[in-house]
Scaffold this active site. Structure first.
Site, PDB file in Angstrom:
ATOM      1  CB  VAL A  67      37.932 104.120  90.792  1.00  0.00           C
ATOM      2  CG1 VAL A  67      37.472 103.894  92.200  1.00  0.00           C
ATOM      3  CG2 VAL A  67      37.895 102.826  89.987  1.00  0.00           C
ATOM      4  CG  ASN A 103      39.870  93.554  93.076  1.00  0.00           C
ATOM      5  OD1 ASN A 103      40.368  92.874  92.204  1.00  0.00           O
ATOM      6  ND2 ASN A 103      38.679  93.288  93.593  1.00  0.00           N
ATOM      7  CB  SER A 156      44.362  89.610  84.440  1.00  0.00           C
ATOM      8  OG  SER A 156      43.996  88.471  83.672  1.00  0.00           O
ATOM      9  CE1 TYR A 170      40.352  92.197  82.565  1.00  0.00           C
ATOM     10  CE2 TYR A 170      41.581  90.336  81.688  1.00  0.00           C
ATOM     11  CZ  TYR A 170      41.001  90.988  82.756  1.00  0.00           C
ATOM     12  OH  TYR A 170      41.070  90.447  84.015  1.00  0.00           O
ATOM     13  CB  ALA A 172      46.338  96.520  75.905  1.00  0.00           C
ATOM     14  CE  LYS A 174      42.717  93.657  84.801  1.00  0.00           C
ATOM     15  NZ  LYS A 174      42.561  94.283  86.129  1.00  0.00           N
TER      16      LYS A 174
END
Length: 273
Positions: A67, A103, A156, A170, A172, A174
C-alpha cells in the site's frame, strides 16, 4: 495477575451489510491474514478486526498488498467497488462503502544519527504514506455519500512517548498517523466523514515471534514475560482488544466522536515506571 476470560464481541447492528475496506502492507506482516497460528489462539490486529467485522454481518474487502504505491491502492479500491456492484450502480455501491480500516506497521531499530536514509524512507512509506494513500482514494468516495463514512487508523503508543527502544522513524511515523487523522477529521467533519485512531500498546500477536528474534535473540518466553511485566495490567493486549475499539469507532455508537484517539495499552502511557 488474575485469569483473563476471552471477551465476547459486542454487537453493532448498524454495521450489518456495510462494506469494510481493510488493508495492510505485506512488508509488515500485520494485514488481515496471519501466519504461525492456524487455529487463531493468538490473533493479529488485522485478522481480529476482519473477524470482528464479519461477526457484525459486514462484508470485508481485505488485502495484504503493498500500500505504498498509489496505483496499487487505487486498484484495490477499484476492485472493492467492482466486487460489490455493477458499473451502472457504482454510485449506489459507493453509498455502502462507509468504513475503512488502516492497519499497517513496520518497526526498525535506530536513532537519528545512526539510522540510514533508506531505512527511514522505507518506514515513512509503510507507516505513514500508506495511511495517506488510502485516505486519498477513499475520502472522495465517502464525502460524496449521503451517510458519509468512518475511517479508523491504527497508530502505536510509540507515537505518544518513548517506549524504551531506539526506533525514531517508527515513533515519528506513528505520531504522524495520529496528527494526520486529527487534522483530516476537522477538514471532513462537515462532509459527514469521521476519522479516529486506535493507539495500541504492547501486543501479543503472532508478530511477537519475529520481534523476539530481532530484540531478544530468539528467547520468546523471556521476551513475552518482560513485555507482560511492563504493562500495569500485567499482560499484553490481544488483537481482539484492538478490534473491539475499532468496531466501536466504526459504528454509529460513536457518531459524535471524530478526530480522537482511543489508547489500548493497559495503562502504560499513564504509568511513570
Amino acid at each position: 495477575m488474575a485469569n483473563q476470560t476471552e471477551p465476547q464481541f459486542a454487537t453493532y447492528p448498524d454495521l450489518k451489510d456495510k462494506i469494510v475496506f481493510s488493508h495492510a502492507s505485506s512488508a509488515s506482516g500485520t494485514g488481515i491474514g496471519q501466519s504461525g497460528d492456524p487455529v487463531l489462539t493468538i490473533w493479529g490486529n488485522g485478522a481480529a478486526i476482519a473477524r470482528f467485522m464479519a461477526y457484525q454481518g459486514a462484508k470485508v474487502f481485505g488485502c495484504d498488498t503493498d500500500v505504498t504505491r498509489d496505483a496499487d491502492v487505487k486498484r484495490a479500491v477499484d476492485e472493492c467497488i467492482a466486487k460489490y456492484g455493477r458499473v451502472d450502480v457504482l454510485a449506489k455501491l459507493i453509498t455502502v462503502v462507509t468504513h475503512v480500516h488502516s492497519n499497517v506497521g513496520r518497526s526498525e531499530p535506530g536513532d537519528t544519527a545512526t539510522m540510514s536514509e533508506q531505512t527511514w524512507d522505507a518506514q515513512i512509506d509503510i507507516n505513514l504514506k500508506s495511511a495517506y494513500l488510502t485516505c486519498h482514494h477513499i475520502l472522495p468516495l465517502m464525502s460524496s455519500q449521503p451517510r458519509g463514512g468512518s475511517v479508523v487508523n491504527i497508530s502505536s503508543i510509540a507515537g505518544l512517548r518513548y517506549i524504551g527502544k531506539p526506533q525514531v522513524a517508527y515513533s515519528a511515523t506513528k505520531a504522524g498517523v495520529i496528527q494526520l487523522t486529527k487534522a483530516t477529521a476537522v477538514i471532513y467533519a462537515d462532509k459527514g466523514v469521521r476519522l479516529n485512531v486506535v493507539v495500541p500498546g504492547l501486543m501479543h500477536t503472532p508478530l511477537v515471534t519475529v520481534l523476539a528474534e530481532k530484540y531478544a535473540g530468539g528467547d520468546l518466553e523471556g521476551f513475552v514475560g518482560r513485555r507482560n511485566q511492563a504493562v500495569p495490567l500485567g499482560r499484553m493486549a490481544g488483537g481482539k482488544d484492538v478490534a473491539m475499539a475499532v468496531g466501536f469507532l466504526a459504528s454509529s455508537q460513536s457518531r459524535y466522536i471524530t478526530g480522537q484517539k482511543i489508547v489500548v495499552d493497559g495503562g502504560i502511557t499513564s504509568a511513570t515506571r
